[in-house]
Design a protein around this motif. Structure first.
Motif, PDB file in Angstrom:
ATOM      1  N   MET A 150       0.826  -1.185   0.000  1.00 36.27           N
ATOM      2  CA  MET A 150       0.000   0.000   0.000  1.00 36.27           C
ATOM      3  C   MET A 150       0.877   1.259   0.000  1.00 36.27           C
ATOM      4  O   MET A 150       0.585   2.207  -0.714  1.00 36.27           O
ATOM      5  N   LEU A 151       1.953   1.222   0.797  1.00 34.01           N
ATOM      6  CA  LEU A 151       2.855   2.366   0.868  1.00 34.01           C
ATOM      7  C   LEU A 151       3.540   2.602  -0.474  1.00 34.01           C
ATOM      8  O   LEU A 151       3.701   3.754  -0.904  1.00 34.01           O
ATOM      9  N   GLN A 152       3.911   1.513  -1.153  1.00 33.26           N
ATOM     10  CA  GLN A 152       4.555   1.650  -2.458  1.00 33.26           C
ATOM     11  C   GLN A 152       3.618   2.302  -3.467  1.00 33.26           C
ATOM     12  O   GLN A 152       4.051   3.118  -4.279  1.00 33.26           O
ATOM     13  N   THR A 153       2.354   1.963  -3.423  1.00 28.43           N
ATOM     14  CA  THR A 153       1.385   2.543  -4.349  1.00 28.43           C
ATOM     15  C   THR A 153       1.235   4.038  -4.111  1.00 28.43           C
ATOM     16  O   THR A 153       1.217   4.835  -5.059  1.00 28.43           O
ATOM     17  N   ILE A 154       1.157   4.427  -2.846  1.00 23.55           N
ATOM     18  CA  ILE A 154       1.024   5.848  -2.510  1.00 23.55           C
ATOM     19  C   ILE A 154       2.273   6.609  -2.958  1.00 23.55           C
ATOM     20  O   ILE A 154       2.182   7.687  -3.566  1.00 23.55           O
ATOM     21  N   LEU A 155       3.449   6.040  -2.683  1.00 23.46           N
ATOM     22  CA  LEU A 155       4.688   6.694  -3.083  1.00 23.46           C
ATOM     23  C   LEU A 155       4.831   6.765  -4.601  1.00 23.46           C
ATOM     24  O   LEU A 155       5.334   7.752  -5.142  1.00 23.46           O
ATOM     25  N   LEU A 156       4.377   5.727  -5.292  1.00 21.47           N
ATOM     26  CA  LEU A 156       4.462   5.721  -6.745  1.00 21.47           C
ATOM     27  C   LEU A 156       3.552   6.782  -7.360  1.00 21.47           C
ATOM     28  O   LEU A 156       3.950   7.491  -8.290  1.00 21.47           O
ATOM     29  N   VAL A 157       2.336   6.928  -6.833  1.00 24.79           N
ATOM     30  CA  VAL A 157       1.422   7.963  -7.315  1.00 24.79           C
ATOM     31  C   VAL A 157       2.006   9.352  -7.031  1.00 24.79           C
ATOM     32  O   VAL A 157       1.968  10.252  -7.879  1.00 24.79           O
ATOM     33  N   ALA A 158       2.569   9.529  -5.842  1.00 25.73           N
ATOM     34  CA  ALA A 158       3.194  10.808  -5.500  1.00 25.73           C
ATOM     35  C   ALA A 158       4.372  11.090  -6.424  1.00 25.73           C
ATOM     36  O   ALA A 158       4.563  12.230  -6.876  1.00 25.73           O
ATOM     37  N   MET A 159       5.148  10.065  -6.749  1.00 29.84           N
ATOM     38  CA  MET A 159       6.289  10.229  -7.646  1.00 29.84           C
ATOM     39  C   MET A 159       5.832  10.668  -9.034  1.00 29.84           C
ATOM     40  O   MET A 159       6.459  11.545  -9.644  1.00 29.84           O
ATOM     41  N   ILE A 160       4.769  10.096  -9.528  1.00 26.40           N
ATOM     42  CA  ILE A 160       4.244  10.469 -10.844  1.00 26.40           C
ATOM     43  C   ILE A 160       3.752  11.910 -10.836  1.00 26.40           C
ATOM     44  O   ILE A 160       4.050  12.686 -11.748  1.00 26.40           O
ATOM     45  N   LEU A 161       3.013  12.282  -9.797  1.00 26.11           N
ATOM     46  CA  LEU A 161       2.508  13.658  -9.711  1.00 26.11           C
ATOM     47  C   LEU A 161       3.645  14.673  -9.584  1.00 26.11           C
ATOM     48  O   LEU A 161       3.615  15.741 -10.211  1.00 26.11           O
ATOM     49  N   ILE A 162       4.642  14.349  -8.782  1.00 25.62           N
ATOM     50  CA  ILE A 162       5.797  15.242  -8.626  1.00 25.62           C
ATOM     51  C   ILE A 162       6.544  15.368  -9.953  1.00 25.62           C
ATOM     52  O   ILE A 162       6.973  16.468 -10.332  1.00 25.62           O
ATOM     53  N   SER A 163       6.695  14.263 -10.683  1.00 26.93           N
ATOM     54  CA  SER A 163       7.393  14.297 -11.961  1.00 26.93           C
ATOM     55  C   SER A 163       6.669  15.180 -12.974  1.00 26.93           C
ATOM     56  O   SER A 163       7.306  15.965 -13.693  1.00 26.93           O
ATOM     57  N   ILE A 164       5.354  15.063 -13.040  1.00 27.77           N
ATOM     58  CA  ILE A 164       4.572  15.887 -13.966  1.00 27.77           C
ATOM     59  C   ILE A 164       4.667  17.359 -13.575  1.00 27.77           C
ATOM     60  O   ILE A 164       4.868  18.234 -14.430  1.00 27.77           O
ATOM     61  N   ALA A 165       4.549  17.642 -12.267  1.00 27.59           N
ATOM     62  CA  ALA A 165       4.647  19.034 -11.808  1.00 27.59           C
ATOM     63  C   ALA A 165       6.034  19.596 -12.069  1.00 27.59           C
ATOM     64  O   ALA A 165       6.181  20.749 -12.486  1.00 27.59           O
ATOM     65  N   LEU A 166       7.071  18.813 -11.857  1.00 22.56           N
ATOM     66  CA  LEU A 166       8.433  19.260 -12.087  1.00 22.56           C
ATOM     67  C   LEU A 166       8.663  19.576 -13.564  1.00 22.56           C
ATOM     68  O   LEU A 166       9.264  20.607 -13.898  1.00 22.56           O
ATOM     69  N   ALA A 167       8.180  18.717 -14.439  1.00 28.03           N
ATOM     70  CA  ALA A 167       8.320  18.979 -15.874  1.00 28.03           C
ATOM     71  C   ALA A 167       7.566  20.250 -16.264  1.00 28.03           C
ATOM     72  O   ALA A 167       8.073  21.062 -17.053  1.00 28.03           O
ATOM     73  N   GLY A 168       6.376  20.454 -15.712  1.00 23.47           N
ATOM     74  CA  GLY A 168       5.603  21.653 -16.018  1.00 23.47           C
ATOM     75  C   GLY A 168       6.289  22.924 -15.548  1.00 23.47           C
ATOM     76  O   GLY A 168       6.344  23.925 -16.270  1.00 23.47           O
ATOM     77  N   VAL A 169       6.833  22.899 -14.338  1.00 20.54           N
ATOM     78  CA  VAL A 169       7.504  24.082 -13.784  1.00 20.54           C
ATOM     79  C   VAL A 169       8.762  24.391 -14.592  1.00 20.54           C
ATOM     80  O   VAL A 169       9.070  25.559 -14.856  1.00 20.54           O
ATOM     81  N   ILE A 170       9.476  23.370 -15.007  1.00 22.51           N
ATOM     82  CA  ILE A 170      10.688  23.596 -15.806  1.00 22.51           C
ATOM     83  C   ILE A 170      10.317  24.201 -17.161  1.00 22.51           C
ATOM     84  O   ILE A 170      10.980  25.118 -17.651  1.00 22.51           O
TER      85      ILE A 170
END
Length: 133
Positions: A1-21
């Protein structure tokens, strides 16, 4: 369950990081594009906000990546890559577990997989001896 939450957070952070850049103003003027005064983010303060947001998202990205690695290894901590019982059985020459549904193999004659050196020497014709002078 923790891996799923971290994986979703990682995807959202990656998309936000690409957008900000991508929102940041180009400093280099590559191929003569970007860096002009046109656009909605021309103020210096907006650049500082985007730079700070990029730093925060990058830090979150690395923290999330390290957390995913730790969480993935916690579930496998009790298992070994090499099972000592199977390695011992292989070294002795036995099999650790035979499949239950496997039928016994038919008996085959005991022949080596490849001919030996003795077989090769026996198959060579004998050379005639040279006559004495």
């Amino acid at each position: 369950m923790l891996q799923t939450i971290l994986l979703v957070a990682m995807i959202l952070i990656s998309i936000a990081l690409a957008g900000v850049i991508l929102l940041q103003r180009s400093e280099g003027g590559a191929l003569g594009m970007g860096g002009g005064p046109s656009g909605f983010m021309t103020a210096r303060g907006a650049g500082n906000v985007l730079t700070r947001a990029t730093e925060i998202l990058a830090i979150l990205f690395f923290i999330c990546a390290i957390s995913l690695t730790i969480a993935g290894n916690m579930s496998r901590a009790s298992q070994s890559v090499i099972n000592a019982d199977e390695v011992g059985a292989i070294a002795v020459g036995g099999d650790t577990q035979a499949p239950a549904s496997a039928a016994p193999a038919p008996a085959t004659p005991a022949q080596p997989a490849a001919p030996s050196l003795d077989d090769l020497e026996a198959s060579l014709p004998t050379a005639p001896s040279a006559p004495a002078r």
